[in-house]
Write an enzyme that holds these catalytic residues in place. Structure first.
Site, short mmCIF file in Angstrom:
data_model
loop_
_atom_site.label_atom_id
_atom_site.label_comp_id
_atom_site.label_asym_id
_atom_site.label_seq_id
_atom_site.Cartn_x
_atom_site.Cartn_y
_atom_site.Cartn_z
CE LYS A 181 -3.85 -2.43 2.31
NZ LYS A 181 -4.49 -2.82 3.77
CD GLN A 193 -3.03 -4.49 6.65
OE1 GLN A 193 -3.21 -3.53 5.73
NE2 GLN A 193 -3.88 -5.65 6.04
CG ASP A 227 -10.04 -0.17 4.80
OD1 ASP A 227 -9.73 -0.26 3.90
OD2 ASP A 227 -9.21 -0.15 5.92
#
Ligand code: NDP
Length: 301
Positions: free
Chosen positions: A54, A98, A121
């Protein structure tokens, strides 16, 4: 093979190209550089690899990327304090924690602590609620379903699915439910199936659009597919592959690709399909967040 194979690699590359170009334009016209902060707690090797990829992608897109690596024994209060600091940092437009987090930390509490306008997200209640009420223009949509919709649009060459039956197998908060909401917003007639669904093959056969997000290797078989259907395989399953050598494994989806491709009209491969779209859409969401902060419109994909 009859089906058109939907190329996730090409689609992801196009999304990333658009993000790069629009980022350069945003920086040139407003002086705002999209900033993404990724927090990882602990040493899980798979999570470390995801976070590295990422960070790399973010830098390729021209973003400012910061990774906070915290020890596995980090106290929840310290993690929440960091999230609070990033919420208040104007140079950061996207905050990503994460998952999974170590067992002593309440994941839900941490996710809900992220400011909704930085929750790229799309897991915060505000973003879930916006998506569920059809306010997709201002919501952050979870990246995997968002990427699946981009692939679907490319395969069907349209954005309005009026009259089409969609069946989503899987009802998780990160894939199945948001996917169903996105299909509904696109006017499909949507059914969500799960482990308690009766006669899943017959239900799947009614689908013009079939999305599998289950986590069971090659569960969807040839006789589940309506001829000409568009099949989106979200599954990522590692299975033993002795044919590649002792102890080797390979990745397969939730759909038995070869046999279903003989019946479907279009189908995503695994690997090379939805998986590649997830990080691309994360970059798209980060850019969108910075564009909102700058008061300019973000690209569409
Ligand atoms: P979850 O385990 O959270 O959800 C799985 C869903 O499948 C549940 O709703 C479950 O039903 C349903 N299910 C399980 N067994 C059956 C069955 N036999 N028949 C019908 N439904 C069943 O998984 P996720 O949604 O997180 O992920 C699904 C898959 O997608 C996984 O393979 C995962 O690795 C992959 N994935 C891929 C991503 C990508 O980037 N491409 C990103 C995220 C996930 P119930 O609710 O009743 O238990």
């Amino acid at each position: 093979m009859a089906a058109m194979v939907i190329d996730g690699k090409e689609a992801a590359a196009q999304v990333l190209d658009t993000v790069k170009t629009a980022t350069a334009e945003l920086i040139r016209t407003t002086g705002i550089t999209p900033g993404i902060a990724v927090i990882i707690v602990g040493e899980d090797p798979a999570s470390q690899a995801y976070v590295r990829s990422k960070g790399r992608r973010a830098e390729e897109c021209g973003f400012r990327s910061v990774t906070h690596r915290l020890g596995a024994d980090t106290a929840q209060a310290d993690l929440l304090r960091l999230v609070g600091e990033l919420n208040g940092d104007d140079a950061i437009h996207a905050i990503l924690v994460q998952l999974p987090l170590p067992g002593h930390i309440d994941e839900g509490e941490v996710i809900q602590a992220i400011a909704p306008h930085k929750d790229v997200d799309g897991f915060s209640f505000v973003n879930v609620g916006k998506l569920a009420t059809g306010q997709t223009d201002t919501a952050f949509v979870p990246c995997t379903p968002a990427g699946s919709m981009v692939l679907l649009r490319r395969a069907l060459a349209k954005t309005d699915y009026s009259g089409l039956n969609a069946v989503v197998i899987g009802r998780s908060n990160i894939v199945g439910k948001p996917m169903a909401n996105l299909l509904l917003a696109a006017n499909a007639t949507v059914t969500i199936a799960h482990s308690r669904t009766r006669d899943l093959p017959a239900l799947a056969r009614s689908a013009d659009i079939l999305v599998a997000a289950v986590g069971r290797p090659q569960m969807v078989r040839r006789d589940w597919i309506k001829p000409g259907a568009c099949v989106i395989d979200v599954g990522i399953n590692r299975v033993p592959a002795p044919e590649l050598g002792e102890g080797k494994s390979r990745i397969v989806g939730d759909v038995a690709f070869d046999e279903c491709a003989e019946i479907a009209g279009a189908i995503t491969p695994v690997p090379g399909g939805v998986g590649l779209m997830t990080v691309a859409m994360l970059m798209a969401n980060t850019l969108a967040s910075a564009c909102r902060a700058a008061g300019v419109s973000a690209p569409r994909y």
